[in-house]
Design a protein around this motif. Structure first.
Motif, PDB file in Angstrom:
ATOM      1  N   GLY A 141      88.343   1.509 -59.128  1.00 14.23           N
ATOM      2  CA  GLY A 141      88.448   2.786 -58.425  1.00 14.23           C
ATOM      3  C   GLY A 141      88.201   2.635 -56.935  1.00 14.23           C
ATOM      4  O   GLY A 141      88.795   1.777 -56.280  1.00 14.23           O
ATOM      5  N   LYS A 142      87.287   3.411 -56.454  1.00 11.25           N
ATOM      6  CA  LYS A 142      86.978   3.359 -55.025  1.00 11.25           C
ATOM      7  C   LYS A 142      85.541   3.817 -54.800  1.00 11.25           C
ATOM      8  O   LYS A 142      84.937   4.491 -55.677  1.00 11.25           O
ATOM      9  N   VAL A 143      85.043   3.488 -53.619  1.00  9.54           N
ATOM     10  CA  VAL A 143      83.758   4.080 -53.217  1.00  9.54           C
ATOM     11  C   VAL A 143      84.034   4.911 -51.964  1.00  9.54           C
ATOM     12  O   VAL A 143      84.864   4.552 -51.128  1.00  9.54           O
ATOM     13  N   VAL A 144      83.362   6.031 -51.894  1.00 12.37           N
ATOM     14  CA  VAL A 144      83.606   6.974 -50.793  1.00 12.37           C
ATOM     15  C   VAL A 144      82.289   7.231 -50.070  1.00 12.37           C
ATOM     16  O   VAL A 144      81.239   7.384 -50.728  1.00 12.37           O
ATOM     17  N   ASN A 145      82.354   7.226 -48.752  1.00 15.69           N
ATOM     18  CA  ASN A 145      81.141   7.518 -47.990  1.00 15.69           C
ATOM     19  C   ASN A 145      80.584   8.876 -48.391  1.00 15.69           C
ATOM     20  O   ASN A 145      81.312   9.864 -48.466  1.00 15.69           O
ATOM     21  N   GLY A 146      79.331   8.914 -48.701  1.00 16.20           N
ATOM     22  CA  GLY A 146      78.706  10.185 -49.113  1.00 16.20           C
ATOM     23  C   GLY A 146      78.718  10.419 -50.615  1.00 16.20           C
ATOM     24  O   GLY A 146      78.174  11.413 -51.102  1.00 16.20           O
ATOM     25  N   CYS A 147      79.366   9.478 -51.340  1.00 14.86           N
ATOM     26  CA  CYS A 147      79.379   9.678 -52.802  1.00 14.86           C
ATOM     27  C   CYS A 147      78.032   9.275 -53.413  1.00 14.86           C
ATOM     28  O   CYS A 147      77.202   8.677 -52.743  1.00 14.86           O
ATOM     29  N   GLY A 148      77.880   9.545 -54.650  1.00 11.67           N
ATOM     30  CA  GLY A 148      76.650   9.157 -55.328  1.00 11.67           C
ATOM     31  C   GLY A 148      76.730   7.718 -55.792  1.00 11.67           C
ATOM     32  O   GLY A 148      77.820   7.261 -56.162  1.00 11.67           O
ATOM     33  N   ILE A 149      75.607   7.049 -55.755  1.00 11.29           N
ATOM     34  CA  ILE A 149      75.583   5.663 -56.198  1.00 11.29           C
ATOM     35  C   ILE A 149      74.440   5.476 -57.202  1.00 11.29           C
ATOM     36  O   ILE A 149      73.300   5.866 -56.935  1.00 11.29           O
ATOM     37  N   ARG A 150      74.787   4.915 -58.299  1.00  8.30           N
ATOM     38  CA  ARG A 150      73.754   4.559 -59.271  1.00  8.30           C
ATOM     39  C   ARG A 150      73.644   3.030 -59.259  1.00  8.30           C
ATOM     40  O   ARG A 150      74.661   2.345 -59.471  1.00  8.30           O
ATOM     41  N   VAL A 151      72.439   2.529 -59.030  1.00  5.08           N
ATOM     42  CA  VAL A 151      72.245   1.071 -58.964  1.00  5.08           C
ATOM     43  C   VAL A 151      71.768   0.601 -60.323  1.00  5.08           C
ATOM     44  O   VAL A 151      70.718   1.061 -60.812  1.00  5.08           O
ATOM     45  N   ILE A 152      72.552  -0.297 -60.920  1.00  7.13           N
ATOM     46  CA  ILE A 152      72.199  -0.757 -62.271  1.00  7.13           C
ATOM     47  C   ILE A 152      71.893  -2.255 -62.202  1.00  7.13           C
ATOM     48  O   ILE A 152      72.706  -3.036 -61.691  1.00  7.13           O
TER      49      ILE A 152
END
Ligand SMILES: Nc1nc2c(ncn2[C@@H]2O[C@H](COP(=O)(O)OP(=O)(O)OP(=O)(O)O)[C@@H](O)[C@H]2O)c(=O)[nH]1
Length: 991
Positions: A904-915
């Motif tokens: 997919g993609k990552v977007v500035n300001g999106c949520g991030i879950r660190v696993i």
């Protein structure tokens, strides 16, 4: 006199009007008095079975069932036809001559009355003495064993011979009666101790002097059995219940008339063997006290009379003191005290011993009554109910209720008033139905008859009864109403009884005469419980329909409860007897098991078996109903301004506000100014139940009224006032009062509501709870629609959002509704009503939402939307891509992750879950996104990028980063209640 007639003496009894039929056996012989069912039901009564008519005073009287001769009794006020009382078998001459007290049913007149009164008081006085002295006699262990060999009863029924006179006869001597002619007390057949009677001496002769037949003891009448047809006959052998021993209570004592006691032989008198504690009472004396049971005058007509009647009314119908066979069958214990079996034994209870016994019985009864009994239906007002009150009504402890609430996560800490919804919830557990006390209040129903003024009392006239048919769904209410309507209203009119006036008048033939009565046209569905209750408020009699193939069902119980609560007598119509599987007897058994004993079985609830479909016995039913109505002595003063109750109201496009009234007192005329609740106006037109214009409507008559300024609320009382100004003033005062009531009730301040409980529930444990209340003002076209709308809204789960109806009323939306909505942050829902342009703009200015509907499901959908609008939306994480940390760099103030976007993609300001190693170590927002050295908005899969978060920099190589967008999602009521239930369950486990 035949000995058997002695038994009839005890059949003198004061009877109850409603149960008269069952209590009276057929007469032995009397052509004139061929029907002994006649009793003092009212001034005009008749026997239901043989239709014989007669007149009696509206009060209890002593009737006798078994005598062979007859006579009549005439009172100055009312002509009374009584079956003559029998002459005492062992009547003394003195007693026979005792005018005014004679038992042949004749009462002396004029000056004889005074004399009679004097004599009576003397006798009463002396009886008291007799009792006292006899008691003393007893306690001092006077030897009362009788030398029966010397005792002999005379053939004329008296005790002959020269036995020493006893103190118990003192009162008789005072009157000049000789001992020898005085009848002694006989409780049982003389079963003479054979040892004492050897040789025939001292044998007890029968009344007829035959010597063969034993003295017949007075028999308590047989308990009426189903279809009581028993005819006590002179030929019947006496039923000997208890052996009798002979005692001479006068032994060893000197007579006043025979001081030396030598002139007469001591004679035995008959005394019950259980008579050790009670003095003998001469029947003549007893008669003197008891005999003149002339019909007492009822209270003055009107209010007082009404009060009197109310006091005496029983749930199953008006009831006077009933002397049942049980009453007459004196238990052994009591018998031992009373020791006398005398005509009119019932009245003898007035004695001191009886008073004691009765006081004791009353105490026991009071204790029984004080114990709480679980109700079947509970009326709850908008204000809710205290825990204590609820516990009392459910007949459980307060702790049980609190425990139950705690187990659901509800902690009504220190708050004692439970709001209506919680009361409903608790009641549901205990299978108690909750009905709204508003707008129908039981207390209001109970006061329904307080409709007379002082001035009316001497102008009262009979009025037709107002009837309501109630019963379980499908038991045949409509069919019965239809049959009555079709068969009892002239064909020409029948077609036009579709005006929705809510009531109609029919004529019933009773005793060959047509008599009017009015049926309230109440609907039968469960949802209309409140309307039925409202019907009972103006109702004089309720007809409860029970299907013979189905028996008692929930709404049957409810109907009975409503009728009882309103103090309205009822008649049971056991319907569908024509059907296969119909079992009327079983229905009667069911009814008797809940305390409604059929008249035919000796009880006081009239029950008629009918087939509404075929019309079978419907006439009987109506006749029975009219009989019950007659007992009610329904009166009104037609010569006064009208007063009554609104039974239906609505808005008609062409006529404007229309209201159906039942006039309960006075006469309503065209041109009258009426006020009912907040509505008032001049009566422009009146229509009867056939839709015909009429000029006036008298008591009990249903009438449709046009000319009001507003639609009144069904159940409101109306009255005619002098002028429009007065009417306006009254209406405004009423409106003000209601407004204040509504304002103070607006958000359940100070009560436990589900909403307020959110904060009460263990601090923060249920942070997921989402509780709200939607305040609603409901305006509808017809009163019946209110329940229909409420019923339809019940499908909506109300765990998270409860519906609070601040106002439910008929009529268009008004500015006062808007004011109420502003004050209580309510939404106005209108069903088949309009909003005037001016009201619309007023509402817009005030920011009030007014929603109008003509289809109920649309209304329900919108209420659902409004409820769901109150729910907090839930946040949902929608994945948009993922990346992997390939390197960690230091950068200025912190550390950043060098990543490869893998999906997919990552977007500035999106949520991030660190696993990390399959576990989430952090969830936050992506604050910086760079590609090479440039800040970018988004990076697609397959590209490298640098990512940084303000609140996290402990990246490690190999961490998986899930990128997501957080979206707010609205929930449905069902979803919300599911999560609520889960939350409560969790807390419940912790509690
Ligand atoms: N065989 C038979 N059927 C009857 C009788 N009375 C009513 N029914 C039938 O029973 C059904 C229900 O009758 P309704 O009069 O509608 O009952 P209800 O009590 O008014 O019903 P709701 O208005 O729904 O409360 C209908 O099919 C009637 O035809 C009767 O005396 N005999």
């Amino acid at each position: 006199m035949p000995s058997s007639s002695f038994a009839s003496l005890v059949n003198l009894r004061t009877i109850n009007a409603t149960s008269f039929i069952s209590y009276f056996p057929e007469p032995v012989s009397s052509s004139y008095y061929s029907c002994v069912r006649r009793v003092s039901l009212s001034k005009r009564s008749f026997c239901r079975k043989c239709k014989c008519k007669y007149s009696v005073a509206p009060t209890d009287f002593v009737a006798e069932a078994n005598n062979a001769s007859s006579s009549s009794y005439k009172d100055s006020d009312a002509e009374i036809a009584l079956k003559p009382a029998p002459k005492p078998v062992l009547m003394s001459e003195g007693a026979k001559n005792y005018k005014g007290l004679s038992w042949n049913g004749e009462l002396s007149e004029g000056e004889d009355r005074d004399k009679e009164e004097n004599e009576r008081s003397k006798v009463i006085e002396s009886l008291g003495e007799v009792l006292e002295k006899a008691e003393k006699l007893e306690t001092s262990n006077v030897n009362v064993n009788v030398d029966v060999n010397k005792g002999k009863l005379s053939g004329n029924g008296g005790v002959s011979g020269s036995g020493k006179k006893t103190k118990t006869l003192k009162s008789v001597w005072r009157k000049g009666d000789s001992v020898g002619t005085v009848q002694k007390v006989v409780k049982e057949s003389p079963k003479v101790n054979t040892n004492d009677n050897k040789g025939g001496e001292g044998k007890v002769e029968s009344q007829g002097g035959s010597g063969a037949a034993p003295l017949r003891p007075p028999q308590p009448p047989l308990r009426p059995q189903p279809k009581l047809q028993s005819k006590p006959s002179v030929a019947h052998p006496p039923v000997v219940k208890k052996p009798v021993i002979l005692k001479d209570v006068g032994a060893g004592r000197k007579s006043e008339s025979d001081p030396d006691g030598k002139s007469k032989e001591r004679k035995p008198i008959l005394i019950d063997k259980f008579a050790s504690k009670k003095p003998v009472v001469d029947p003549v004396i007893a008669q003197a006290v008891l005999a003149p049971t002339k019909p007492a005058k009822g209270p003055a007509p009107g209010k007082f009379k009404d009060d009197y009647r109310k006091k005496n009314i029983s749930p199953g119908g008006p009831r006077r003191r009933i002397i049942s066979d049980d009453d007459l069958e004196i238990p052994d214990e009591e018998t031992s005290e009373l020791n006398v079996s005398i005509p009119g034994a019932v009245t003898a209870r007035k004695g001191r011993k009886w008073s004691k016994a009765r006081r004791k019985a009353a105490r026991i009864q009071a204790a029984k009554e004080a114990a709480p009994v679980k109700v079947e239906i509970l009326e709850v007002g908008e204000k809710g109910m205290s825990v204590e009150e609820l516990a009392y009504n459910l007949a459980i402890g307060e702790g049980e209720i609190l425990g139950s609430l705690y187990s659901k996560g509800i902690k009504p800490d220190g708050v004692q008033t439970l709001d209506k919804d919680i009361v409903k919830m608790v009641c549901k557990e205990y299978e108690v139905e909750v009905i709204d006390a508003d707008p129908v209040k039981v207390e209001e129903m109970a006061k329904k008859k307080e409709i007379f003024d002082e001035d009316d009392l001497d102008k009262l006239q009979d009025r037709p009864p107002v009837l309501t048919i109630m019963g379980h769904v499908d038991h045949g209410k409509t069919t019965l109403l239809d049959y009555i309507r079709k068969s009892k209203i002239a064909d020409a009119e029948a077609g036009s009884i579709t005006q929705g006036i809510g009531a109609y008048k029919v004529s019933v033939t009773v005793d060959g005469k047509l008599q009017p009565c009015v049926f309230l046209d109440t609907p039968g569905h469960e949802a209309f419980g409140a309307m039925r209750a409202r019907g009972a408020r103006v109702t004089d009699i309720v007809v409860i329909v029970v299907a013979a193939d189905d028996g008692i069902r929930p709404q049957t119980n409810e109907a009975i409860a409503h009728a009882k609560a309103a103090g309205v007598p009822f008649v049971i119509a056991i319907n569908k007897i024509d059907k296969d599987g119909a079992n009327p007897e079983r229905v009667m058994q069911e009814l008797s098991s809940i305390g409604l004993m059929p008249e035919d079985w000796g009880g006081d609830i009239p029950m008629v078996q009918i087939s509404a479909l075929k019309g079978q016995n419907v006439d009987d039913l109506l006749e029975t109903v009219m009989l019950v109505a007659e007992l009610q002595e329904l009166k009104a003063n037609p010569d006064r301004n009208a007063k009554g109750t609104v039974i239906e109201a609505g808005f008609d496009k062409s006529k404007g506000p229309v209201a159906s009234f039942i006039v309960q007192n006075g006469t309503l005329k065209r041109g009258d100014v009426v006020v009912c609740g907040e509505a008032f106006g001049k009566v422009r037109a009146l229509f009867d139940d056939s839709g015909n214009r009429i000029d006036e409507a008298g008591p009990s008559i249903p009438v449709q009224v046009i000319g009001l300024n507003n639609v009144p609320v069904a159940g409101d009382e109306f009255e005619v006032v002098d002028s429009l100004d007065v009417a306006r003033e009254k209406a405004e005062a009423c409106a003000e009062l209601l407004r204040n009531e509504r304002m103070s009730a607006k958000s359940g301040d100070g009560k436990v509501t589900l909403s307020s409980l959110a904060s009460a529930v263990s601090a923060g444990k249920l942070s997921g709870l989402d509780l709200h209340q939607l305040n609603i003002i409901l305006k509808v076209d017809l009163q019946g629609s209110i329940e229909a709308v409420r019923q339809a809204l019940q499908v909506l789960p109300q765990y998270n959002v409860t519906l609070k109806f601040l106002l439910e009323a008929t009529g268009d939306v008004s500015t006062s509704d808007v004011d109420l909505a502003v004050a209580s942050k309510a939404i106005i829902f209108g069903f088949i009503v309009e909003t005037l342009g001016s009201v619309k703009s007023y509402a817009e200015n005030k920011g009030v939402e007014v929603r109008l509907y003509r289809i109920i499901y649309e209304l329900v959908d919108d209420v659902r939307n409004a409820m769901e609008g109150l729910l907090e939306p839930v946040e949902e994480k929608v994945p948009i891509g993922s990346a992997e940390v390939r390197a960690v760099f230091s950068s200025g103030s912190g550390r950043v992750a060098g990543c490869m976007v893998t999906e997919g993609k990552v977007v500035n300001g999106c949520g991030i879950r660190v696993i990390r190693n399959g576990r989430t170590v952090h969830v936050g927002v992506l604050d910086s996104l760079r590609r090479v050295k440039e800040v970018v908005k988004e990076v697609n899969a397959g590209l490298e990028c640098g990512m940084g978060m303000d609140d996290f920099d402990e990246w490690q190589e190999g961490d998986i980063l899930e990128a997501f967008n957080a979206v707010q999602k609205k929930r449905t009521l069902e979803e919300a209640s599911a999560s609520m239930a889960a939350a409560l369950e969790g807390v419940g486990a912790e509690l």
